[in-house]
Design an enzyme around this catalytic site. Sequence first.
Site: not given
Length: 298
Positions: A83, A114
Amino acid sequence: MTKEMQGTEKHSPRYHSLDTWPADDILETLWASQLRAISCIQHAIPEISASAEAIAKRLTDGGRLFYIGAGSSGHLAIQDCVELNPTYGWPLDKMVPLIAGGKDALLAPMGGAEDNEHIATDALNKHAINAQDVIIAVAASGSTPYTLAAVKHARSQGCLVISIANNRHAPTFEHADHSIFLDSGSEVIAGSTRMAAGTAQKAALNMLSTLTMTKLGHVHDGLMVSMVINNEKLEKRGAAIIQEITGTDSETSKNCLRAADKNIKLAVLLAMKYTKSDAEKALTNNQGHLRQAMEQLK
């Protein structure tokens, strides 16, 4: 009980028999948990402020901004990262979002990724990280192998490392220049860190990036003067911003925005009757800070 279990993984007895409660009681409890998650950020404000100052300095010197995480924390980190370009015009080549499992992890669970430390270090090496760069690492527990490995490697390369975690004893804090501890407490649904921990992370990331971009000159009077204008709605918003700052009329604002190739800061200075050459020079001399450019032109 491990240090990790003392935080986001701990099952609180206050939620015993939760599944038998009336629906409204469950929702009241979830709502209260979200409120606590937001309120805990107040204690982290000094560290968020210091982090933003340090980040802005590195980025001013030409550094890139890396966001890294896994699972829910990785999703929130990437959301904040992507953003920055449309909101503040932050260059796409100066921001790098990294999540365990890559793009596939955005739409499907990639739990095994992960746990793979090499994926993180390989990704950072691929981007040739250096001492100018900034790493923002987000992990609720602060012990996710992928994220922890990234933090360790980035620190060894001289990067500025910002760690955001919801456990006081997060291992990532041990390798960070700035540690933002978000004391969101036990989850209503034990271990579901997309809830309270995620809410706190999202808000803290909003605050950190907004302050950083403000320090870099992308905000003027609470207005997005560096936003990317790529549709009609944003063109109208850009013209309205120029009007608000300069007090000129709507038509002049639109004309100046067009003359400035949709660069709001430049258009503001054109609306103030400065030549394009002088306006561009002032913005360059002041590293894009509109207020400073206006002061210089006076």
